[in-house]
Design a protein around this motif. Structure first.
Motif, PDB file in Angstrom:
ATOM      1  N   VAL A   1      29.840  46.118  43.042  1.00  0.00           N
ATOM      2  CA  VAL A   1      28.969  45.838  41.891  1.00  0.00           C
ATOM      3  C   VAL A   1      29.493  44.613  41.134  1.00  0.00           C
ATOM      4  O   VAL A   1      28.730  43.848  40.567  1.00  0.00           O
ATOM      5  CB  VAL A   1      28.885  47.072  40.960  1.00  0.00           C
ATOM      6  CG1 VAL A   1      28.206  46.731  39.641  1.00  0.00           C
ATOM      7  CG2 VAL A   1      28.151  48.210  41.663  1.00  0.00           C
ATOM      8  N   ASP A   2      30.813  44.450  41.137  1.00  0.00           N
ATOM      9  CA  ASP A   2      31.422  43.288  40.489  1.00  0.00           C
ATOM     10  C   ASP A   2      30.696  42.039  41.023  1.00  0.00           C
ATOM     11  O   ASP A   2      30.504  41.910  42.235  1.00  0.00           O
ATOM     12  CB  ASP A   2      32.910  43.254  40.881  1.00  0.00           C
ATOM     13  CG  ASP A   2      33.771  42.682  39.782  1.00  0.00           C
ATOM     14  OD1 ASP A   2      33.212  42.102  38.840  1.00  0.00           O
ATOM     15  OD2 ASP A   2      35.006  42.816  39.870  1.00  0.00           O
ATOM     16  N   SER A   3      30.279  41.141  40.115  1.00  0.00           N
ATOM     17  CA  SER A   3      29.363  40.068  40.538  1.00  0.00           C
ATOM     18  C   SER A   3      29.964  39.164  41.618  1.00  0.00           C
ATOM     19  O   SER A   3      29.264  38.751  42.547  1.00  0.00           O
ATOM     20  CB  SER A   3      28.942  39.236  39.330  1.00  0.00           C
ATOM     21  OG  SER A   3      30.066  38.689  38.710  1.00  0.00           O
ATOM     22  N   GLU A   4      31.277  38.888  41.510  1.00  0.00           N
ATOM     23  CA  GLU A   4      31.905  37.997  42.492  1.00  0.00           C
ATOM     24  C   GLU A   4      31.916  38.638  43.877  1.00  0.00           C
ATOM     25  O   GLU A   4      31.682  37.988  44.893  1.00  0.00           O
ATOM     26  CB  GLU A   4      33.362  37.688  42.089  1.00  0.00           C
ATOM     27  CG  GLU A   4      33.517  36.909  40.785  1.00  0.00           C
ATOM     28  CD  GLU A   4      33.344  37.766  39.540  1.00  0.00           C
ATOM     29  OE1 GLU A   4      33.098  38.989  39.666  1.00  0.00           O
ATOM     30  OE2 GLU A   4      33.444  37.205  38.442  1.00  0.00           O
ATOM     31  N   HIS A   5      32.187  39.934  43.886  1.00  0.00           N
ATOM     32  CA  HIS A   5      32.314  40.630  45.173  1.00  0.00           C
ATOM     33  C   HIS A   5      30.941  40.902  45.768  1.00  0.00           C
ATOM     34  O   HIS A   5      30.768  40.876  46.985  1.00  0.00           O
ATOM     35  CB  HIS A   5      33.148  41.898  44.983  1.00  0.00           C
ATOM     36  CG  HIS A   5      34.464  41.563  44.340  1.00  0.00           C
ATOM     37  ND1 HIS A   5      34.552  41.279  43.003  1.00  0.00           N
ATOM     38  CD2 HIS A   5      35.692  41.387  44.856  1.00  0.00           C
ATOM     39  CE1 HIS A   5      35.802  40.946  42.719  1.00  0.00           C
ATOM     40  NE2 HIS A   5      36.513  41.010  43.825  1.00  0.00           N
TER      41      HIS A   5
ATOM     42  N   LEU B   1      42.822  40.982  38.998  1.00  0.00           N
ATOM     43  CA  LEU B   1      42.418  42.285  39.550  1.00  0.00           C
ATOM     44  C   LEU B   1      41.345  42.063  40.621  1.00  0.00           C
ATOM     45  O   LEU B   1      41.320  42.732  41.652  1.00  0.00           O
ATOM     46  CB  LEU B   1      41.875  43.206  38.447  1.00  0.00           C
ATOM     47  CG  LEU B   1      42.817  43.550  37.281  1.00  0.00           C
ATOM     48  CD1 LEU B   1      42.097  44.430  36.265  1.00  0.00           C
ATOM     49  CD2 LEU B   1      44.088  44.235  37.756  1.00  0.00           C
ATOM     50  N   GLU B   2      40.480  41.083  40.378  1.00  0.00           N
ATOM     51  CA  GLU B   2      39.394  40.815  41.337  1.00  0.00           C
ATOM     52  C   GLU B   2      39.926  40.226  42.649  1.00  0.00           C
ATOM     53  O   GLU B   2      39.345  40.450  43.711  1.00  0.00           O
ATOM     54  CB  GLU B   2      38.359  39.881  40.705  1.00  0.00           C
ATOM     55  CG  GLU B   2      37.564  40.587  39.622  1.00  0.00           C
ATOM     56  CD  GLU B   2      36.465  39.736  39.016  1.00  0.00           C
ATOM     57  OE1 GLU B   2      36.369  38.533  39.340  1.00  0.00           O
ATOM     58  OE2 GLU B   2      35.691  40.267  38.204  1.00  0.00           O
ATOM     59  N   VAL B   3      41.023  39.455  42.560  1.00  0.00           N
ATOM     60  CA  VAL B   3      41.638  38.926  43.782  1.00  0.00           C
ATOM     61  C   VAL B   3      42.115  40.111  44.642  1.00  0.00           C
ATOM     62  O   VAL B   3      41.867  40.166  45.855  1.00  0.00           O
ATOM     63  CB  VAL B   3      42.814  37.972  43.437  1.00  0.00           C
ATOM     64  CG1 VAL B   3      43.660  37.661  44.662  1.00  0.00           C
ATOM     65  CG2 VAL B   3      42.280  36.676  42.824  1.00  0.00           C
TER      66      VAL B   3
HETATM   67 MG    MG Z   1      33.650  40.112  37.994  1.00  0.00          MG
END
Ligand code: MG
Ligand code: NDP
Length: 387
Positions: A145-149, A216-218
């Motif tokens: 759901v995270d936009s980058e992922h 955290l996203e990395v």
């Molecule tokens: Mg994000």
């Protein structure tokens, strides 16, 4: 018709998910809602979507709600979240609670074969190896759901046969992008909560101010897409139009872009693999977007990003410590107990003292999470006593 449990319905992602679902009612049915303590908003949501089951944090709230809605089954606490997440009625769980509270229901849902729409990145940072292994074993999809992922997931779907050379995660840069280190370190919680692009929950907004969120996203991207840390790049892109990209070995870069709206990645995770007309109906206007700029992240000013990369590269239980120390420190900052700079100081100290555990079990991860939080609290007390 996909039947879903929405965990964290009263939060930023939860309320936006309800806005999305309102427009695609023929595709998605909400069976259950879980919230924390915002009971007034939860009541409105119950009246709007008529769930069959509802969970809240406190038993007393569950008892009071039962009086008002006698036809609904109420649950509470972590067990309540797990009951909703494993309900045989549902196909998919949207995990939109913030912080470590997401871990147990996510694991329970995977073990009972439910697909996961995952907003809660802390779960993957704490126990990414376990989550991804379980998802494979139980043939469960983890839909980001995270936009980058979501962006990377969509780019990969464009050419799923080929593993890309690298992933490029974009970052808006947060409220301190153009401020000095001193200005950043002396900020108040109120100032740090003003994010230039996104209206999000408090914890992720502070993480975005320190760029810990990108760190955290990395780690999240490493687990979701099985990519080495050396091949995950972060680039600052203040306009947040390009949501992330992948680069192939032939030099071709595929990016996903559009207006900065969480509705789109939320909807894609819910309707995957289909795309349907939903809440965002306006076409993207390239001319209005006009100028897209990119710059390298400042790893000195945003030490948190470097700490997260290093914790991820070292692997084992370092990310668990990073997550726990950060979560405690962010809470203390939000309560005005410590300065913004203390967050990374606490995380760095606890990472440097950590003795890693190889192939940690879930129980070992939960115990380490607890110990790290206690160590962080001790550090916070010392800082408060000095001030
Ligand atoms: Mg994000
Ligand atoms: P919020 O703080 O806005 O919402 C958190 C939700 O979790 C609320 O519904 C809250 O309930 C609920 N909650 C908190 N504690 C408990 C508990 N013990 N039991 C049950 N429910 C609980 O967070 P966000 O929506 O911003 O973020 C949620 C997750 O999504 C985070 O992991 C974040 O990193 C991730 N994410 C968020 C984005 C965003 O745009 N907001 C973007 C990408 C990822 P209540 O308020 O009723 O107490």
């Amino acid at each position: 018709m996909k039947k879903i449990a929405l965990l964290g319905s009263t939060g930023s992602i939860g309320t936006q998910a309800l806005e999305v679902i309102e427009k695609i009612k023929d595709e998605i049915e909400i069976v259950s809602l879980a919230a924390g303590q915002n009971i007034e908003l939860l009541k409105k949501q119950i009246k709007l979507v008529s769930p069959i089951k509802v969970s809240v944090t406190k038993e007393t709230d569950a008892i009071e709600l039962k009086k008002e809605f006698p036809h609904i089954d109420f649950y509470y606490g972590t067990n309540g979240l797990e009951t909703l997440a494993t309900d045989k009625e549902i196909d998919l769980v949207l995990v939109a609670v913030s912080g470590k509270i997401g871990l147990k229901p996510t694991i329970a849902a995977i073990k009972s074969g439910k697909d996961i729409a995952l907003a809660n990145k802390e779960t993957l940072v704490m126990a990414g190896d376990i989550i991804m292994r379980l998802a494979k074993e139980h043939n469960v999809k983890i839909l980001p759901v995270d936009s980058e992922h979501s962006a990377i997931f969509q780019c990969l779907n464009a050419n799923s046969a080929q593993t890309p050379k690298k992933l490029i995660l974009t970052a808006s840069g947060g409220p301190f992008l153009n401020k000095t280190i001193d200005e950043m370190h002396n900020t108040t919680a109120k100032e740090a909560l003003k994010h230039p692009r996104w209206n999000m929950g408090k914890k992720i907004t502070i993480d975005s101010a320190t760029l810990m969120n990108k760190g955290l996203e990395v780690i999240e991207a490493h687990h979701l897409f099985n990519m080495d840390y050396d091949n995950i790049e972060v680039v600052i892109h203040p306009q947040s139009i390009i949501h992330s990209a992948i680069e192939h070995t032939d030099g071709s870069v595929i990016a996903q872009l559009g207006i900065p709206s969480m509705h789109i990645p939320i909807q894609y995770a819910l309707t995957y693999p289909n795309r349907i007309e939903g809440i965002e109906t306006n076409s993207f206007n390239f001319v209005q977007a006009a100028k897209l700029t990119f710059e390298e992240p400042d790893f000195i000013k945003f030490k948190a990003l470097e700490l997260a990369y290093n914790a991820g590269k070292k692997g084992c239980t370092y990310p668990t410590v990073l997550n726990a120390a950060n979560e405690e420190a962010v809470m203390a900052f939000l309560e005005d107990k410590i300065k913004l700079s203390h967050i990374t100081e606490i995380v760095e100290t606890l990472l440097s003292e950590h003795i890693p555990i190889q192939n940690a079990s879930l129980d070992e991860i939960l115990a380490l999470d607890e110990t790290t939080r206690n160590q962080a609290k001790e550090m916070i007390e010392k800082i408060t006593a000095k001030a």
